[in-house]
Design an enzyme around this catalytic site. Structure first.
Site, mmCIF file in Angstrom:
data_model
loop_
_atom_site.group_PDB
_atom_site.id
_atom_site.type_symbol
_atom_site.label_atom_id
_atom_site.label_comp_id
_atom_site.label_asym_id
_atom_site.label_seq_id
_atom_site.Cartn_x
_atom_site.Cartn_y
_atom_site.Cartn_z
ATOM 1 N N LYS A 171 -2.872 -13.876 -26.429
ATOM 2 C CA LYS A 171 -3.032 -14.029 -24.955
ATOM 3 C C LYS A 171 -1.913 -13.319 -24.295
ATOM 4 C CE LYS A 171 -1.714 -16.569 -21.753
ATOM 5 N NZ LYS A 171 -1.566 -15.588 -20.482
ATOM 6 N N GLY A 180 8.530 -15.518 -24.082
ATOM 7 C CA GLY A 180 8.255 -15.874 -22.680
ATOM 8 C C GLY A 180 9.672 -16.631 -22.187
ATOM 9 N N SER A 181 9.350 -17.464 -21.040
ATOM 10 C CA SER A 181 10.584 -18.084 -20.642
ATOM 11 C C SER A 181 10.932 -19.479 -21.288
ATOM 12 C CB SER A 181 9.924 -18.524 -18.993
ATOM 13 O OG SER A 181 9.060 -19.608 -19.199
ATOM 14 N N THR A 182 12.044 -19.711 -21.312
ATOM 15 C CA THR A 182 12.551 -21.105 -22.011
ATOM 16 C C THR A 182 11.722 -22.444 -21.444
ATOM 17 O OG1 THR A 182 14.747 -20.073 -22.465
ATOM 18 C CG2 THR A 182 14.477 -22.567 -22.331
ATOM 19 N N GLY A 197 8.459 -21.978 -23.250
ATOM 20 C CA GLY A 197 8.896 -22.191 -24.761
ATOM 21 C C GLY A 197 8.700 -23.644 -25.159
ATOM 22 N N GLU A 227 10.594 -16.663 -28.744
ATOM 23 C CA GLU A 227 11.587 -15.799 -28.229
ATOM 24 C C GLU A 227 11.647 -16.026 -26.582
ATOM 25 O OE1 GLU A 227 13.065 -13.757 -30.161
ATOM 26 O OE2 GLU A 227 12.030 -13.783 -31.901
ATOM 27 N N CYS A 245 14.672 -9.363 -21.377
ATOM 28 C CA CYS A 245 15.468 -10.750 -21.890
ATOM 29 C C CYS A 245 16.748 -10.626 -22.302
ATOM 30 C CB CYS A 245 14.370 -11.282 -23.063
ATOM 31 S SG CYS A 245 14.033 -10.095 -24.217
ATOM 32 N N GLU A 256 18.637 -17.439 -15.542
ATOM 33 C CA GLU A 256 17.733 -15.982 -15.675
ATOM 34 C C GLU A 256 17.023 -15.608 -14.426
ATOM 35 O OE1 GLU A 256 14.404 -15.923 -18.753
ATOM 36 O OE2 GLU A 256 15.500 -14.102 -19.408
HETATM 37 P P1 NAP Z 1 6.485 -16.985 -18.947
HETATM 38 O O1 NAP Z 1 6.019 -17.313 -17.825
HETATM 39 O O2 NAP Z 1 7.116 -17.997 -20.028
HETATM 40 O O3 NAP Z 1 4.902 -16.566 -19.673
HETATM 41 C C1 NAP Z 1 4.807 -16.012 -20.864
HETATM 42 C C2 NAP Z 1 3.715 -16.195 -21.306
HETATM 43 O O4 NAP Z 1 3.267 -17.664 -21.636
HETATM 44 C C3 NAP Z 1 2.583 -15.670 -20.582
HETATM 45 O O5 NAP Z 1 1.442 -15.119 -21.328
HETATM 46 C C4 NAP Z 1 1.785 -16.828 -19.715
HETATM 47 O O6 NAP Z 1 0.890 -16.678 -19.244
HETATM 48 C C5 NAP Z 1 2.116 -17.956 -20.816
HETATM 49 N N1 NAP Z 1 2.143 -19.332 -20.482
HETATM 50 C C6 NAP Z 1 2.605 -19.765 -19.073
HETATM 51 N N2 NAP Z 1 2.359 -21.155 -19.021
HETATM 52 C C7 NAP Z 1 1.935 -21.442 -20.194
HETATM 53 C C8 NAP Z 1 1.549 -22.864 -20.843
HETATM 54 N N3 NAP Z 1 1.834 -23.820 -19.851
HETATM 55 N N4 NAP Z 1 1.157 -22.923 -21.864
HETATM 56 C C9 NAP Z 1 0.814 -21.596 -22.838
HETATM 57 N N5 NAP Z 1 1.174 -20.628 -22.101
HETATM 58 C C10 NAP Z 1 1.835 -20.572 -21.160
HETATM 59 O O7 NAP Z 1 7.273 -15.556 -19.036
HETATM 60 P P2 NAP Z 1 7.119 -14.443 -18.201
HETATM 61 O O8 NAP Z 1 7.340 -14.496 -16.830
HETATM 62 O O9 NAP Z 1 5.635 -13.948 -18.704
HETATM 63 O O10 NAP Z 1 8.159 -13.419 -18.963
HETATM 64 C C11 NAP Z 1 9.486 -13.560 -18.756
HETATM 65 C C12 NAP Z 1 10.110 -14.487 -19.762
HETATM 66 O O11 NAP Z 1 10.129 -13.658 -20.963
HETATM 67 C C13 NAP Z 1 11.813 -14.437 -19.558
HETATM 68 O O12 NAP Z 1 12.212 -15.482 -19.411
HETATM 69 C C14 NAP Z 1 12.345 -13.570 -20.699
HETATM 70 O O13 NAP Z 1 13.578 -13.573 -21.026
HETATM 71 C C15 NAP Z 1 11.205 -13.743 -21.586
HETATM 72 N N6 NAP Z 1 11.364 -12.743 -22.669
HETATM 73 C C16 NAP Z 1 11.950 -12.966 -23.999
HETATM 74 C C17 NAP Z 1 11.967 -11.984 -24.892
HETATM 75 C C18 NAP Z 1 12.637 -12.131 -25.950
HETATM 76 O O14 NAP Z 1 12.504 -11.435 -27.168
HETATM 77 N N7 NAP Z 1 13.446 -13.352 -26.375
HETATM 78 C C19 NAP Z 1 11.399 -10.858 -24.534
HETATM 79 C C20 NAP Z 1 10.688 -10.696 -23.548
HETATM 80 C C21 NAP Z 1 10.795 -11.613 -22.456
HETATM 81 P P3 NAP Z 1 0.375 -16.292 -17.634
HETATM 82 O O15 NAP Z 1 1.795 -15.538 -17.299
HETATM 83 O O16 NAP Z 1 -0.690 -15.461 -17.993
HETATM 84 O O17 NAP Z 1 0.204 -17.624 -17.067
#
Ligand code: NAP
Ligand code: MG
Length: 498
Positions: free
Chosen positions: A192, A245-247, A250, A268, A303, A401
């Site tokens: 996804k 994605g976000s903590t 996660g 991650e 990130c 963040e």
């Molecule tokens: P996000 O809001 O956590 O979303 C990540 C993914 O999770 C998206 O595909 C999102 O779908 C999905 N998602 C959201 N709510 C969900 C739920 N309740 N159940 C299952 N999946 C769900 O993060 P983002 O805004 O896309 O990305 C930014 C974050 O990613 C930052 O915190 C960044 O630090 C982190 N990141 C970490 C790394 C690493 O390697 N550590 C690398 C890159 C980014 P939708 O957006 O389609 O709703």
């Protein structure tokens, strides 16, 4: 690095680009079962690029049925590793051949400069598939040192059906870091992408099919996190979910696993990395440049961004002056212009979130430069490189963040305070430290609680090294041979010899 031919005019190329917004399940493009779609909006200028399938649990169920069937009959997992390698090598080639198209899709969809999509995202994605393809026919299993009449083997087996959920900041690379090792060892996948960046994931699945990946092995289910993402997390027939994605999200993934089938979880997550420059750093120019790129590269949507610049008091003024010069040079521009270094923020919602952090920074620190939304007449989402000085490490902009081009400068006295401040965070993804004393560097690297430490550099990257976080930055590692641990189970087999 592979050279990709540059078309002359990206704006023109964008006009004629064909864009697919359907999901890809069991080898076919499909609409969501409900028929629902959502607008795919470009943050470059607010234009609607296409409609994307808004998948829900029904669609995830279909994808899991296809993935499970492919796994059970062994059409992929049952192939010799050398055959799987050949398919993934072909995929890497196709990614390069379609490099311009993929780079343009990535830039239109999430706003990063075309020069970065072309020179970083596409080559890194191809290299990732190629590296795991090359690795998989060189992995050996183990024989345990047991008694003579016993043969005990320790073998790695693919997990089964893997759910993969990725963010929008490096859509292709984040997907590739998980797909390449997971596919190489024989798993089936339900991917996804983030709702803001579905386009290259859909295209990648079609290219994988063209490369010879059997149908059902890689399924892409587009849609929202609360629908498709949650359905993956809670699915009873998914064996592992691997998330970037976000903590905050996660933590939901961990809960979904607990509420359903205790599926394996890899996370991650976010970061708030401390980037330390000590008084004995001999090359302040290089350090300041790395500090600026460490936060402004990819619009700060990183990130591992060095979002807290921790400066030793004697050199702080000199470094800040140089960082401000780099900030001036990195003004946001049209992402389709090959000279642009700083592109568009991913969407309007995220732009508002970053602007809210800037507003709170103005209350708790001193704004040195930036802080405004710009290029508003384009209809797109652009924020100036922004630097705050006199930031307390307890401030909101130092602890949360932001995921935007916003740097918080914190002043310290000496290495011990610098390390203490860097470690005072719920996150532990990356850290940086600059010094001309190798003993200081080594001791600091040991003391910093982060999965990656950059010493006298920042954001060094290679597929050969593990990437992931301590503390609330995650569980497990992407990249390198260690990534195979996530996508395999270890099996011990005892054979009694008569
Ligand atoms: P996000 O809001 O956590 O979303 C990540 C993914 O999770 C998206 O595909 C999102 O779908 C999905 N998602 C959201 N709510 C969900 C739920 N309740 N159940 C299952 N999946 C769900 O993060 P983002 O805004 O896309 O990305 C930014 C974050 O990613 C930052 O915190 C960044 O630090 C982190 N990141 C970490 C790394 C690493 O390697 N550590 C690398 C890159 C980014 P939708 O957006 O389609 O709703
Ligand atoms: Mg988009």
């Amino acid at each position: 690095m592979t050279k990709l031919a540059n078309p002359v005019n990206w704006v023109e190329h964008a006009r004629t680009l064909s864009i697919q917004g359907q999901s890809f399940i069991n080898g076919q493009y499909v609409h969501a079962a409900s028929g629902q779609t959502f607008d795919c909006i470009s943050p470059i200028d607010g234009r609607i690029l296409t409609q994307v399938a808004a998948c829900t649990q029904v669609d995830v169920d279909q994808a899991v049925v296809a993935a499970r069937a492919a796994f059970n009959d062994g059409r992929w997992r049952g192939l010799p590793p050398a055959k799987r390698k050949a398919v993934l090598l072909r995929l890497a080639e196709l990614i390069e051949q379609h490099g311009n198209e993929l780079a343009l899709l990535e830039t239109l969809d999430m706003g990063k400069p075309i020069r970065d999509s072309l020179s970083i995202d596409i080559p890194a994605t191809a290299r990732c598939f190629r590296w795991y393809a090359e690795a998989v026919d060189k992995l050996y299993d183990e024989v345990a040192p047991t008694a003579q009449n016993i043969l005990a083997t320790i073998t790695r087996e693919p997990l089964g059906v893997c759910g993969v959920i990725v963010p929008w900041n490096f859509p292709l690379i984040m997907a590739a870091w998980k797909l390449a090792p997971a596919l190489a060892v024989g798993n089936s996948i339900v991917l996804k992408p983030a709702e803001q960046s579905s386009l290259t994931a859909i295209r990648l699945a079609a290219l994988a099919a063209e490369a010879g990946l059997p149908e059902g092995v890689l399924n892409v289910v587009t849609g929202f996190g609360v629908d498709a993402g949650q359905a993956i997390g809670l699915h009873e027939d998914i064996d592992g979910v691997f998330f970037t994605g976000s903590t905050a999200v996660g933590k939901y993934i961990l809960q979904y696993s607990a509420q359903s089938n205790m599926k394996k979880v890899g996370l991650e997550c976010g970061g708030k990395s401390g980037h330390i420059i000590l008084a004995d750093c001999g090359d302040l120019e290089a350090a300041a440049e790395a500090a600026a790129f460490g936060i402004f590269f990819n619009q700060g949507e990183m990130c591992s961004a060095g979002s807290r610049l921790i400066l030793d008091a004697p050199i702080r003024d000199a470094v800040i002056e140089k960082v401000l010069q780099f900030a001036q040079q990195m003004q946001p521009g049209d992402p389709l212009d090959p000279t642009t270094r700083l592109g568009a923020m991913v969407d309007q919602t995220h732009t508002e979130r970053v602007m809210d952090y800037i507003a709170s920074g103005k209350q708790e620190a001193e704004l040195l430069v930036g802080g405004k939304q710009v290029r508003i007449d384009t209809g797109g989402c652009y924020i100036e490189p922004t630097v705050f000085d006199q930031v307390s490490n307890q401030a909101r902009i130092a602890q949360e963040e932001i995921f935007g081009p916003v740097l918080a400068v914190i002043t310290v006295n000496g290495v011990e305070e610098a390390i203490r401040v860097a470690n005072e965070s719920i996150y532990g993804l990356a850290a940086g430290v600059w010094s001309d004393n190798v003993n200081t560097l080594y001791q600091a690297a040991r003391a910093l609680k982060a999965g990656v430490v950059y010493a006298n550099c920042y954001d060094a990257d290679d597929i050969t090294t593990p990437f992931g976080g301590y503390k609330q930055s995650g569980i497990g590692r992407d990249k390198s041979l260690h990534a195979f641990d996530k996508y395999t189970e270890l099996k011990t087999t005892w054979l009694k010899i008569r």
